[in-house]
Design an enzyme around this catalytic site. Structure first.
Site, PDB file in Angstrom:
ATOM      1  N   ASP A 122      64.034 -53.332   6.789  1.00  0.00           N
ATOM      2  CA  ASP A 122      62.755 -52.938   7.366  1.00  0.00           C
ATOM      3  C   ASP A 122      62.614 -53.108   8.882  1.00  0.00           C
ATOM      4  O   ASP A 122      62.185 -52.217   9.569  1.00  0.00           O
ATOM      5  CB  ASP A 122      61.625 -53.744   6.711  1.00  0.00           C
ATOM      6  CG  ASP A 122      61.507 -53.502   5.220  1.00  0.00           C
ATOM      7  OD1 ASP A 122      62.332 -52.767   4.652  1.00  0.00           O
ATOM      8  OD2 ASP A 122      60.577 -54.061   4.613  1.00  0.00           O
TER       9      ASP A 122
ATOM     10  N   GLU B 130      65.242 -65.149  -0.801  1.00  0.00           N
ATOM     11  CA  GLU B 130      65.309 -63.720  -0.458  1.00  0.00           C
ATOM     12  C   GLU B 130      66.439 -63.468   0.545  1.00  0.00           C
ATOM     13  O   GLU B 130      67.199 -62.516   0.421  1.00  0.00           O
ATOM     14  CB  GLU B 130      63.950 -63.284   0.122  1.00  0.00           C
ATOM     15  CG  GLU B 130      63.815 -61.808   0.410  1.00  0.00           C
ATOM     16  CD  GLU B 130      62.410 -61.450   0.920  1.00  0.00           C
ATOM     17  OE1 GLU B 130      61.572 -62.367   1.105  1.00  0.00           O
ATOM     18  OE2 GLU B 130      62.154 -60.250   1.134  1.00  0.00           O
TER      19      GLU B 130
END
Ligand code: DGY
Length: 429
Positions: A168, A398
């Site tokens: 992102d 993550e």
């Protein structure tokens, strides 16, 4: 002291528990709270984790994902099967008008690679009914990319939103995003920063531009041809391109097994086109492939983890491959944990901020697989060993700092658990 096999068995149990707990019945959320819906490439990786203990559930993950495919072939990046107020932008922000409700953009096409893998684990039978049911859908999704996302007709993949890349806030998108005006974006409440440390996430100024791009697509009714032609953000992503080439090879294997000759020819031609096209991404100074802006033609000129997916894609001349290996070896000397998403020393490098430095185990798995296939087993083992050490040290986060191994973002993360089960565990069961 706990012995390694015992410690690994405990980690295996934890990883399976994470997948079961994040299972919402037919699909898995990446992390409850932070990401409460079905994400496209997350689900494909998660299926590999399920495949280690429940093949039926593994197939189901992909079947649910493909149930959200658009009529034009696109597989959306998020499927909103149920409401959840804790995430922004939700289904109303996208307003795509589909059932199930979905976002209006896509994500890296790893599905065909995973379907081939599941089919092989099931014995590679050409009459396999679940593979056969997914095959035309995968083909439609690849043709969607070829039709709408290859404006130069050179086999590379263009994205119209940085979220499509899955990476992102990579510094690769900074210059292109700087051209996106967020002036008319209405005030909104971010939700991600209420779930995790703000230092681990994209900044507010970046987020406003992400939202501006959604408003741009929504205003055009998500018409794929218009969005592709007019978006202020148009970038060829090296990561998507490499993953697409690999996905075409894996789909080709399925087409061959099904003896679907026209598609075999079509995909062979596509792969050859992409192989040649990749030279447009090659950066001779850096010795890696880089993403490249389509609006001004400029290369990102940054070494990112996606730069090393060329082995996974099976592309590059011998000279290019030698340079890539040199680069990776230099990175291996510069950080304790491979592969940083941005090379330390680059502008905007930050070891804990999302895709500006942290290590992500799904990208590590793809790079290591490509290196193994290319016979570069020492570097592949180093990457797998580092991935394993990160989980042993910190747990199923993550992403991780390449410098300290600290876990960042969300914990109990589905795709990290899946990569452990599929790729990293050494415990004998
Ligand atoms: C997010 O919300 O940060 C996601 O990565 C978007 O897909």
């Amino acid at each position: 002291m706990t012995s390694m096999p015992h410690a690994h068995r405990l980690l295996d149990d934890t990883a399976r528990d994470i997948l079961r707990r994040n299972d919402r019945g037919g699909y898995t959320v990446p992390r409850p709270g932070l990401y409460p819906f079905q994400w496209n490439w997350d689900s494909a990786f998660v299926a590999l984790g399920f495949a280690t203990f429940d093949m039926d559930r593994a197939w189901q993950e992909l079947e649910t994902l493909l149930s959200g495919q658009w009529a034009d072939g696109m597989i959306p990046h998020i499927l909103f099967h149920r409401d959840d107020e804790g995430y922004f932008p939700g289904p109303d922000g996208w307003a795509s008008g589909t059932r199930p409700r979905s976002s209006g953009i896509t994500q890296p096409p790893v599905a065909a690679t995973v379907v081939r893998e599941l089919w092989q684990r099931d014995g590679a039978d050409p009459t396999h009914s679940r593979m056969r049911a997914l095959y035309p859908k995968l083909l439609a999704s690849h043709r969607w990319f070829h039709r709408y996302r290859d404006p130069l007709q050179n086999g590379l993949v263009m994205v119209v939103h940085n979220w499509e890349t899955g990476r992102d806030n990579s510094a690769e998108w900074d210059a292109a995003l700087a051209r996106v005006s967020a002036r008319d974006v209405r005030p909104f409440q971010r939700r991600d920063t209420s779930h995790v440390d703000i230092a681990f996430r994209p900044t507010q100024a970046e987020y406003e531009r992400y939202v501006a791009l959604i408003e741009f697509g929504r205003a055009r009714g998500w018409d794929p041809a218009r969005v592709a032609a007019e978006s202020p953000f148009r970038v060829v992503d090296v990561g998507m391109t490499m993953i697409m080439i690999r996905a075409n090879r894996d789909l080709l294997a399925l087409a061959s097994a099904l003896d679907d000759q026209p598609v075999v020819q079509e995909l062979r031609a596509r792969i050859a086109l992409s192989q040649r096209g990749c030279d447009w991404l090659w950066n001779e100074d850096l010795g890696v492939h880089c993403s490249r802006d389509l609006v001004d033609g400029r290369p990102a000129a940054l070494v990112t983890s996606a730069s090393f997916l060329g082995f996974f894609a099976g592309i590059g001349s011998p000279a290019q491959r030698a340079r890539l290996l040199e680069r990776l070896a230099a990175l291996a000397d510069s950080v304790p944990y491979l592969v940083p998403s941005l090379a330390p020393g680059s502008r905007s490098y930050d070891p804990v901020r999302y895709w500006r430095g942290p290590v992500w185990l799904v990208v590590n798995a793809l790079i290591a697989r490509g290196l193994d296939e290319a016979g570069e087993t020492a570097l592949a083992s180093r990457i797998r060993g580092d991935s394993r050490a990160l989980v042993e040290r910190s747990g199923f986060w993550e992403y991780f700092s390449p410098e300290t191994g600290q876990g960042c973002g969300g914990d109990q993360f589905s795709w990290t658990a899946a990569m452990w089960l599929n790729d990293l565990t050494t415990a004998s069961t």
